[in-house]
Design an enzyme around this catalytic site. Structure first.
Site, PDB file in Angstrom:
ATOM      1  N   ARG A  35       0.717  -1.183   0.002  1.00  0.00           N
ATOM      2  CA  ARG A  35      -0.025   0.084   0.019  1.00  0.00           C
ATOM      3  C   ARG A  35       1.033   1.185   0.015  1.00  0.00           C
ATOM      4  O   ARG A  35       0.260   2.285  -0.627  1.00  0.00           O
ATOM      5  CB  ARG A  35      -0.772  -0.007   1.253  1.00  0.00           C
ATOM      6  CG  ARG A  35      -2.079  -1.083   1.024  1.00  0.00           C
ATOM      7  CD  ARG A  35      -2.933  -1.187   2.178  1.00  0.00           C
ATOM      8  NE  ARG A  35      -4.112  -1.770   1.573  1.00  0.00           N
ATOM      9  CZ  ARG A  35      -4.930  -2.278   2.457  1.00  0.00           C
ATOM     10  NH1 ARG A  35      -4.721  -1.996   4.137  1.00  0.00           N
ATOM     11  NH2 ARG A  35      -6.242  -3.003   2.277  1.00  0.00           N
ATOM     12  N   GLY A 376     -13.152  -4.207  -0.118  1.00  0.00           N
ATOM     13  CA  GLY A 376     -14.574  -3.751   0.100  1.00  0.00           C
ATOM     14  C   GLY A 376     -14.848  -2.706  -0.975  1.00  0.00           C
ATOM     15  O   GLY A 376     -15.973  -2.867  -1.612  1.00  0.00           O
TER      16      GLY A 376
END
Ligand code: AMP
Length: 395
Positions: A35, A376
């Site tokens: 990330r 998600g």
């Protein structure tokens, strides 16, 4: 789509929402830097223009101020990856933070403390968002992992920047990749959905039936379909209350001319364990005491044929219990097929928690077209929803 490329950051302070929610070990070292690396191109663009960066993120799920969730733990790793010594401040709003941001010179980076030390972040508090907004001249959202949340730093803060807000390079790439699959796709388009439960992906299936030519249903969720169709699945995982839902999906797919491909055989095991006894069985004839834990050889071949014909592929969810070596073969075989099809000019997007873990574990990550960083958030986009973090920039 307005991105950092549309701005010149010379002498400007970019307030960048990044997703530095990275895993830490017991010694508070970062164990997966994906990330941080993913946010680097945006940060470098600002610095190369002659600007400075104020980075804000959450880390974990702290209840109030909790030192174990402090972003101070990641300062050295972030500095190393970006190649600039990052400054850290132990708060994210208030006079001291405003002063530290104001004193930041071109080429410098300031990392704020965990946003979720304040409940106001998740509550989308407007005053908290306004305090954050005082720190920068241009707001950049580069956090796809939280773009489906209407939090203060991901959504609410954007309203204080009028024209001076944009997507970071990562978020722009995520949006483009999903658009490429759902809207601007070259056909045939194939979606591969695996994983444990059909119930968690039903809205995705309903939305993509309008967009795809082929739908491969694999992994644990396939047994709900097979049983609903009258097959014997033994002790395989199944959602008995979802049979009607499964039959409706099959009916709808037929009406929409979508070809559904279910596994025809499985690697069955007599225990949910890597050391279980195994045998290849027809998926409709699994006796009690046995459970299907991976796609069998014939299924792998069928899936390979479909994947090799495809020009656009979306993959979410493993074909078996890939965490156990004995049942990883189906997922690896599918990964191999997708890599081969990608070499054949197919656009392949992999996304959603476990399939990302699988492509990384088996070394496919840099051989597919794009691996999404948001689980998600990606599922919600595939469900056809407009994400609040994206809408806030477009408004
Ligand atoms: P999901 O989060 O819904 O994508 O599900 C991923 C999980 O599904 C992984 O942890 C897999 O181990 C699990 N899974 C895949 N196939 C099976 C199967 N045949 N039986 C049980 N679990 C499975």
């Amino acid at each position: 789509m307005i991105t950092v490329n549309d701005f010149n950051f010379d002498n400007k302070k970019a307030l960048i929402r990044v997703d530095f929610n990275v895993p830490l070990n017991a010694e508070f070292n970062v164990t997966d830097t994906t990330r941080i690396e993913a946010a680097t191109p945006t940060i470098l663009k600002v610095l190369e223009d002659g600007g400075s960066c104020i980075l804000m993120s959450h880390l974990g799920r702290p209840k109030g101020v909790s030192p174990e969730f402090s972003l101070s733990h990641i300062v050295d790793t972030v500095s190393e990856i970006i190649g600039v010594q990052v400054k850290f401040i132990a708060d994210c709003i208030g006079k001291n933070v405003e002063q530290a941001a104001a004193e930041l010179e071109s080429g410098e980076i300031l990392l704020l403390e965990n946003l979720r030390f304040y409940n106001e972040e998740k509550n989308g508090d407007i005053d908290f968002a306004e305090q954050l907004s005082k720190l920068g001249d241009i707001y950049v959202n580069d956090a796809f992992g939280t773009a489906h949340r209407a939090h203060a730093s991901t959504t609410i803060v954007a309203q204080f920047f009028e024209e001076k807000k944009c997507f970071g390079k990562l978020l722009a790439k995520e949006i483009e990749s999903i658009k490429k699959v759902l809207n601007d796709s070259e056909r045939p388009v194939t979606a591969i959905l695996g994983g444990a439960k059909v119930s968690s992906k039903i809205t995705v299936i309903e939305n993509i039936l309008d967009k795809v030519d082929h739908l491969i249903i694999g992994g644990g969720m396939s047994f709900t379909f097979v049983k609903a169709l009258g097959g014997e699945i033994g002790n395989s995982i199944c959602e008995d209350d979802k049979h009607e839902m499964a039959l409706n999906i099959l009916k709808e797919a037929k009406e929409k001319d979508v070809q559904i491909h279910l596994p025809v055989d499985v690697i069955a095991a007599d225990d949910f364990s890597n050391d279980a006894n195994t045998k290849v069985l027809d998926i409709n004839e699994i006796p009690n005491g046995w459970q299907g834990l991976d796609a069998g050889p014939k299924s792998r071949e069928i899936f390979n044929d479909v994947v090799m014909q495809s020009k656009t592929i979306l993959w979410n969810g493993p074909l078996g219990v890939f965490e156990m070596e004995s049942f990883a073969g189906g997922t690896i075989s599918l990964g191999d097929s997708i890599v081969a099809s990608t070499k054949n000019e197919c656009f392949s997007l992999v996304g959603g928690g476990d399939s990302v873990a699988a492509v990384k574990q088996f070394g496919f990550a840099d051989k597919v077209s794009y691996v999404s960083t948001g689980g998600g958030a990606m599922l919600e986009m595939l469900e056809g929803k407009t994400l609040p973090g994206i809408e806030a920039i477009l408004k």
